[in-house]
Motif scaffolding. Structure first.
Motif, PDB file in Angstrom:
ATOM      1  N   ILE A 366       4.201  -3.176   1.291  1.00 45.86           N
ATOM      2  CA  ILE A 366       2.955  -3.935   1.482  1.00 45.86           C
ATOM      3  C   ILE A 366       1.742  -3.202   0.900  1.00 45.86           C
ATOM      4  O   ILE A 366       0.616  -3.646   1.076  1.00 45.86           O
ATOM      5  CB  ILE A 366       2.727  -4.272   2.965  1.00 45.86           C
ATOM      6  CG1 ILE A 366       2.712  -3.026   3.840  1.00 45.86           C
ATOM      7  CG2 ILE A 366       3.780  -5.241   3.450  1.00 45.86           C
ATOM      8  CD1 ILE A 366       2.410  -3.319   5.302  1.00 45.86           C
ATOM      9  N   GLY A 367       2.022  -2.098   0.200  1.00 47.89           N
ATOM     10  CA  GLY A 367       0.946  -1.406  -0.498  1.00 47.89           C
ATOM     11  C   GLY A 367       1.047  -1.556  -1.999  1.00 47.89           C
ATOM     12  O   GLY A 367       0.281  -0.942  -2.750  1.00 47.89           O
ATOM     13  N   ASP A 368       2.006  -2.348  -2.439  1.00 46.65           N
ATOM     14  CA  ASP A 368       2.183  -2.623  -3.868  1.00 46.65           C
ATOM     15  C   ASP A 368       0.843  -3.054  -4.469  1.00 46.65           C
ATOM     16  O   ASP A 368       0.210  -3.991  -3.979  1.00 46.65           O
ATOM     17  CB  ASP A 368       3.215  -3.741  -4.020  1.00 46.65           C
ATOM     18  CG  ASP A 368       3.532  -4.081  -5.470  1.00 46.65           C
ATOM     19  OD1 ASP A 368       2.772  -3.667  -6.359  1.00 46.65           O
ATOM     20  OD2 ASP A 368       4.528  -4.781  -5.708  1.00 46.65           O
ATOM     21  N   PRO A 369       0.390  -2.362  -5.528  1.00 47.50           N
ATOM     22  CA  PRO A 369      -0.913  -2.720  -6.134  1.00 47.50           C
ATOM     23  C   PRO A 369      -1.037  -4.195  -6.484  1.00 47.50           C
ATOM     24  O   PRO A 369      -2.132  -4.765  -6.421  1.00 47.50           O
ATOM     25  CB  PRO A 369      -0.946  -1.844  -7.392  1.00 47.50           C
ATOM     26  CG  PRO A 369      -0.114  -0.656  -7.043  1.00 47.50           C
ATOM     27  CD  PRO A 369       1.001  -1.199  -6.179  1.00 47.50           C
ATOM     28  N   ALA A 370       0.088  -4.840  -6.813  1.00 47.52           N
ATOM     29  CA  ALA A 370       0.044  -6.263  -7.161  1.00 47.52           C
ATOM     30  C   ALA A 370      -0.401  -7.111  -5.973  1.00 47.52           C
ATOM     31  O   ALA A 370      -0.956  -8.194  -6.146  1.00 47.52           O
ATOM     32  CB  ALA A 370       1.419  -6.725  -7.638  1.00 47.52           C
ATOM     33  N   LYS A 371      -0.186  -6.589  -4.761  1.00 49.90           N
ATOM     34  CA  LYS A 371      -0.533  -7.367  -3.579  1.00 49.90           C
ATOM     35  C   LYS A 371      -1.976  -7.132  -3.133  1.00 49.90           C
ATOM     36  O   LYS A 371      -2.383  -7.609  -2.072  1.00 49.90           O
ATOM     37  CB  LYS A 371       0.447  -7.058  -2.449  1.00 49.90           C
ATOM     38  CG  LYS A 371       1.887  -7.465  -2.788  1.00 49.90           C
ATOM     39  CD  LYS A 371       2.791  -7.376  -1.581  1.00 49.90           C
ATOM     40  CE  LYS A 371       4.196  -7.835  -1.918  1.00 49.90           C
ATOM     41  NZ  LYS A 371       4.996  -6.842  -2.620  1.00 49.90           N
ATOM     42  N   ARG A 372      -2.744  -6.395  -3.912  1.00 51.07           N
ATOM     43  CA  ARG A 372      -4.176  -6.278  -3.605  1.00 51.07           C
ATOM     44  C   ARG A 372      -4.922  -7.551  -3.982  1.00 51.07           C
ATOM     45  O   ARG A 372      -6.065  -7.755  -3.569  1.00 51.07           O
ATOM     46  CB  ARG A 372      -4.789  -5.076  -4.341  1.00 51.07           C
ATOM     47  CG  ARG A 372      -4.360  -3.717  -3.791  1.00 51.07           C
ATOM     48  CD  ARG A 372      -5.333  -2.631  -4.217  1.00 51.07           C
ATOM     49  NE  ARG A 372      -6.627  -2.796  -3.584  1.00 51.07           N
ATOM     50  CZ  ARG A 372      -6.997  -2.185  -2.460  1.00 51.07           C
ATOM     51  NH1 ARG A 372      -6.164  -1.356  -1.842  1.00 51.07           N
ATOM     52  NH2 ARG A 372      -8.199  -2.382  -1.954  1.00 51.07           N
ATOM     53  N   SER A 379       2.769 -13.838  -0.682  1.00 49.84           N
ATOM     54  CA  SER A 379       2.303 -12.518  -1.114  1.00 49.84           C
ATOM     55  C   SER A 379       1.230 -11.977  -0.175  1.00 49.84           C
ATOM     56  O   SER A 379       1.185 -10.774   0.100  1.00 49.84           O
ATOM     57  CB  SER A 379       1.750 -12.600  -2.546  1.00 49.84           C
ATOM     58  OG  SER A 379       2.779 -12.905  -3.458  1.00 49.84           O
ATOM     59  N   ALA A 380       0.384 -12.855   0.330  1.00 54.08           N
ATOM     60  CA  ALA A 380      -0.674 -12.413   1.245  1.00 54.08           C
ATOM     61  C   ALA A 380      -0.095 -11.835   2.529  1.00 54.08           C
ATOM     62  O   ALA A 380      -0.601 -10.835   3.053  1.00 54.08           O
ATOM     63  CB  ALA A 380      -1.608 -13.580   1.568  1.00 54.08           C
ATOM     64  N   ASP A 381       0.992 -12.436   3.041  1.00 48.98           N
ATOM     65  CA  ASP A 381       1.547 -11.918   4.290  1.00 48.98           C
ATOM     66  C   ASP A 381       2.382 -10.661   4.077  1.00 48.98           C
ATOM     67  O   ASP A 381       2.957 -10.110   5.011  1.00 48.98           O
ATOM     68  CB  ASP A 381       2.327 -12.991   5.061  1.00 48.98           C
ATOM     69  CG  ASP A 381       3.632 -13.425   4.397  1.00 48.98           C
ATOM     70  OD1 ASP A 381       4.141 -12.707   3.530  1.00 48.98           O
ATOM     71  OD2 ASP A 381       4.148 -14.500   4.771  1.00 48.98           O
ATOM     72  N   MET A 384      -0.890  -5.357   2.848  1.00 47.33           N
ATOM     73  CA  MET A 384      -1.572  -4.626   3.928  1.00 47.33           C
ATOM     74  C   MET A 384      -3.070  -4.873   3.904  1.00 47.33           C
ATOM     75  O   MET A 384      -3.690  -5.121   4.946  1.00 47.33           O
ATOM     76  CB  MET A 384      -1.284  -3.124   3.811  1.00 47.33           C
ATOM     77  CG  MET A 384      -2.043  -2.264   4.822  1.00 47.33           C
ATOM     78  SD  MET A 384      -1.462  -2.441   6.518  1.00 47.33           S
ATOM     79  CE  MET A 384      -0.266  -1.084   6.568  1.00 47.33           C
ATOM     80  N   VAL A 385      -3.678  -4.811   2.721  1.00 50.06           N
ATOM     81  CA  VAL A 385      -5.137  -4.955   2.658  1.00 50.06           C
ATOM     82  C   VAL A 385      -5.567  -6.348   3.086  1.00 50.06           C
ATOM     83  O   VAL A 385      -6.597  -6.512   3.751  1.00 50.06           O
ATOM     84  CB  VAL A 385      -5.676  -4.609   1.247  1.00 50.06           C
ATOM     85  CG1 VAL A 385      -5.417  -3.149   0.923  1.00 50.06           C
ATOM     86  CG2 VAL A 385      -5.087  -5.503   0.171  1.00 50.06           C
ATOM     87  N   GLY A 440     -11.766  -4.962  -0.557  1.00 53.14           N
ATOM     88  CA  GLY A 440     -12.254  -4.007  -1.550  1.00 53.14           C
ATOM     89  C   GLY A 440     -12.657  -2.665  -0.963  1.00 53.14           C
ATOM     90  O   GLY A 440     -12.803  -1.676  -1.694  1.00 53.14           O
ATOM     91  N   LYS A 441     -12.831  -2.611   0.354  1.00 50.18           N
ATOM     92  CA  LYS A 441     -13.240  -1.364   1.010  1.00 50.18           C
ATOM     93  C   LYS A 441     -12.054  -0.559   1.543  1.00 50.18           C
ATOM     94  O   LYS A 441     -12.248   0.535   2.081  1.00 50.18           O
ATOM     95  CB  LYS A 441     -14.191  -1.682   2.167  1.00 50.18           C
ATOM     96  CG  LYS A 441     -15.481  -2.355   1.727  1.00 50.18           C
ATOM     97  CD  LYS A 441     -16.383  -2.660   2.928  1.00 50.18           C
ATOM     98  CE  LYS A 441     -17.669  -3.344   2.466  1.00 50.18           C
ATOM     99  NZ  LYS A 441     -18.590  -3.616   3.600  1.00 50.18           N
ATOM    100  N   ILE A 442     -10.859  -1.088   1.392  1.00 52.65           N
ATOM    101  CA  ILE A 442      -9.688  -0.437   1.976  1.00 52.65           C
ATOM    102  C   ILE A 442      -8.983   0.461   0.967  1.00 52.65           C
ATOM    103  O   ILE A 442      -8.696   0.067  -0.160  1.00 52.65           O
ATOM    104  CB  ILE A 442      -8.692  -1.483   2.511  1.00 52.65           C
ATOM    105  CG1 ILE A 442      -9.305  -2.240   3.693  1.00 52.65           C
ATOM    106  CG2 ILE A 442      -7.385  -0.814   2.944  1.00 52.65           C
ATOM    107  CD1 ILE A 442      -8.393  -3.294   4.290  1.00 52.65           C
ATOM    108  N   ASP A 443      -8.697   1.660   1.430  1.00 55.53           N
ATOM    109  CA  ASP A 443      -7.852   2.602   0.688  1.00 55.53           C
ATOM    110  C   ASP A 443      -6.572   2.763   1.495  1.00 55.53           C
ATOM    111  O   ASP A 443      -6.607   3.212   2.644  1.00 55.53           O
ATOM    112  CB  ASP A 443      -8.567   3.954   0.528  1.00 55.53           C
ATOM    113  CG  ASP A 443      -7.668   5.021  -0.077  1.00 55.53           C
ATOM    114  OD1 ASP A 443      -6.761   4.656  -0.854  1.00 55.53           O
ATOM    115  OD2 ASP A 443      -7.864   6.213   0.231  1.00 55.53           O
ATOM    116  N   PHE A 444      -5.453   2.407   0.899  1.00 56.79           N
ATOM    117  CA  PHE A 444      -4.162   2.490   1.580  1.00 56.79           C
ATOM    118  C   PHE A 444      -3.386   3.643   0.961  1.00 56.79           C
ATOM    119  O   PHE A 444      -3.099   3.637  -0.237  1.00 56.79           O
ATOM    120  CB  PHE A 444      -3.404   1.171   1.435  1.00 56.79           C
ATOM    121  CG  PHE A 444      -2.101   1.105   2.179  1.00 56.79           C
ATOM    122  CD1 PHE A 444      -1.814   1.954   3.245  1.00 56.79           C
ATOM    123  CD2 PHE A 444      -1.139   0.172   1.822  1.00 56.79           C
ATOM    124  CE1 PHE A 444      -0.616   1.879   3.930  1.00 56.79           C
ATOM    125  CE2 PHE A 444       0.065   0.083   2.503  1.00 56.79           C
ATOM    126  CZ  PHE A 444       0.332   0.941   3.550  1.00 56.79           C
TER     127      PHE A 444
END
Length: 547
Positions: A366-372, A379-381, A384-385, A440-444
């Motif tokens: 759920i941290g896959d960059p594509a899912k940002r 994909s949204a579920d 993580m972000v 945009g404010k989240i760093d995972f």
């Protein structure tokens, strides 16, 4: 067989005696379990275990086991009804397909009395149950025996037990016993063999369990079940390609259903005389031995419980809303911070950054960059972000409505009122400007060994919110969020009641009707064979405008 089967006397049949004496093991068969050792025919052993458990020859699960299975079943059904009501694609398509296979001696789909081919009813119902990715989860973790392969799995397979009980003219207690069995087999396989390590989808364990359970409930012999398991493993191995890609497809949600359909067909063919591969776990050309090289044995010992309270279902986890379970630690951390520090949501514009630290495989899945930048609900579920930002947005909106101070008196209320539901993943929500701003404010970040070694015992996650004035709010390490099998602080049944009402209201607009349907499933173990036959006799009210 009647409700008395749940309290049948213990008896270890002769079949298991040579297995116990062939070699030593750290987990021999006992008064409450059976061990299928790696140097034995485990496919036949699973078949014998399933037959003996369903016949009552062995098996006396404690009441708490039956209660837990009931909770998971009711939860899964409400997930399925709401997915059908909102006309999600795969369940709608598979229900339409099922209607094309009428059969006088068949079984119904959710919300219907029409009898159709059982494999088609099962694939439709299992697909609906799984569509939201909001039903139960297991993580393949049994440290007492050193069985910690950590394979995922979900409570997607209960339609198998219901359909088999209906076909057999049996009652609700028989169906419930089948549910315990299917969870036991798939849950224990998840503890000893990690499919994901080899890019194989986790539903294989559920398909094996489905074949065994369906066959045992309908009078198949252990040899016929062995044959069906052989066919499942030899013919129907799904790769995790169904879960890869920037935007996920229907295959992800319907994977368990499709594999289960294949398992039921395999069992039906075997009961008609078709002979599949024998001794599949030791077969040198099978999937298991191709990935784990041995000198002729299976790659694992398998320990199956039949009595007491140490059943696989007791270690499975509930999702308290719609989210990928790997995000549960982050959600708990966020809600705990909000409860203790309401200023976070009262001054949301001052949130500068949010750092989430978690373990693998959470970071990879759920941290896959594509899912940002998710564009679909599937994909949204699994982002993580997105999941964390949506829950935070709902809290911010609630604070604006209520004003200053704590939103609720107890932490359970935060879960109940802010619970993520289907409409939190509709197109408008996915594009919501505040959600996107928070994303945009989240760093995972990956927490490394310090976090990885704590999984799958828990959901090791931490969350730090930093404000523009430099003040920070730290959740600390979260291990057992609400819904986790080892959580001891949340009122689980109360939160699940809220979830049932949330999802039930999408399928039935009348509150009284919702409560009656939920009560029907909550009292499954008391239903007669006639009542079980009409278990799905209610109307699902569909809605427009979701997708």
């Amino acid at each position: 067989m009647t409700k008395a089967a749940l309290s049948a006397p213990l008896h270890c049949p002769p079949f298991f005696e040579p297995i116990m004496s062939n070699t030593t093991t750290s987990a021999p068969s006992s008064a409450t379990s059976v061990s299928l050792l790696r140097n034995t025919n485990q496919a036949l052993g699973i078949g014998q275990f399933a037959v003996d458990f369903m016949s009552g020859t062995i098996g006396k699960p404690e009441a708490k086991v039956a209660d837990r299975a009931l909770m998971f079943h009711t939860d899964s059904v409400l997930c399925g009804l709401s997915a059908i009501a909102l006309k999600t694609n795969a369940p709608t398509l598979l229900r339409a397909e099922a209607s094309e296979y009428p059969r006088g001696n068949g079984v119904p789909v959710f919300g219907s009395t029409q009898k159709i081919a059982p494999e088609k009813a099962i694939v439709a119902n299992s697909s609906a149950v799984r569509e939201w990715d909001s039903n139960g989860t297991n993580f393949g973790f049994r440290p007492a025996l050193g069985h910690t392969a950590g394979e995922f799995g979900h409570n997607d397979f209960y339609p198998v037990a219901v359909a088999a009980a209906q076909l057999a003219g049996q009652d609700g207690a028989f169906a419930l016993r089948g549910m315990i069995l299917v969870d036991e087999i798939r849950g224990r396989l998840a503890e000893v063999f990690s499919l994901k390590t080899f890019k194989i989808d986790h539903v294989v364990h559920g398909a094996i369990a489905s074949a065994a359970t369906y066959g045992a409930m309908l009078g198949a012999t252990p040899e016929q079940i062995e044959s069906a398991i052989g066919m499942v493993v030899a013919h129907y191995i799904p790769w995790r390609a169904i879960r890869a890609g920037k935007q996920l497809s229907d295959s992800k949600g319907a994977s368990a259903a499709i594999s289960t359909e294949a398992a039921i067909l395999s069992m039906q063919r075997s009961m008609r005389g078709f002979m599949g591969p024998r001794d599949i776990f030791r077969n040198p050309e099978s999937m298991f031995r191709q990935f784990v090289k041995t000198n002729g044995d299976s790659p694992f010992d398998l320990v199956l419980s039949h009595s007491g309270d140490d059943f696989a279902v007791m270690g499975m986890h509930f999702k308290l809303g719609l989210y990928e379970h790997q995000s549960a630690g982050a959600l708990q951390g966020l809600l705990t911070l909000i409860e203790k520090n309401p200023s976070i949501i009262e001054n949301a514009d001052a949130i500068k950054s949010i750092k989430i630290v978690a373990y693998e495989p959470a970071f990879g899945i759920i941290g896959d960059p594509a899912k940002r930048d998710p564009k679909t609900r599937q994909s949204a579920d699994h982002s993580m972000v997105y999941i964390v930002s949506t829950l935070l947005r709902k809290a911010i909106e609630a604070a604006k409505t209520k004003g200053s101070g704590k939103l609720f008196a107890h932490s359970d209320e935060y879960w109940k009122v802010l619970m993520l539901g289907p409409y939190d993943y509709d197109p408008a929500s996915i594009k919501h400007s505040l959600t996107r701003s928070l994303m945009g404010k989240i760093d995972f970040a990956h927490g490394g060994d310090e976090y990885d070694r704590r999984y799958p015992d828990g959901i090791p996650t931490s969350l730090i919110i930093t404000m523009t004035d430099g003040k920070t709010f730290d959740s600390g390490l979260v291990m057992y969020p609400a819904g986790h099998a080892r959580n001891t602080t949340a009122n689980l049944k109360d939160i699940l009641r809220a979830k049932s009402r949330l999802l039930g209201a999408l399928a039935m607009r009348d509150t009284g009707t919702i409560d009656k349907v939920v009560e029907r499933f909550n009292t499954l173990a008391t239903l007669s064979s006639k009542d079980l036959a009409s278990l799905y006799d209610f109307t699902i009210e569909t809605r427009d405008g979701y997708e």
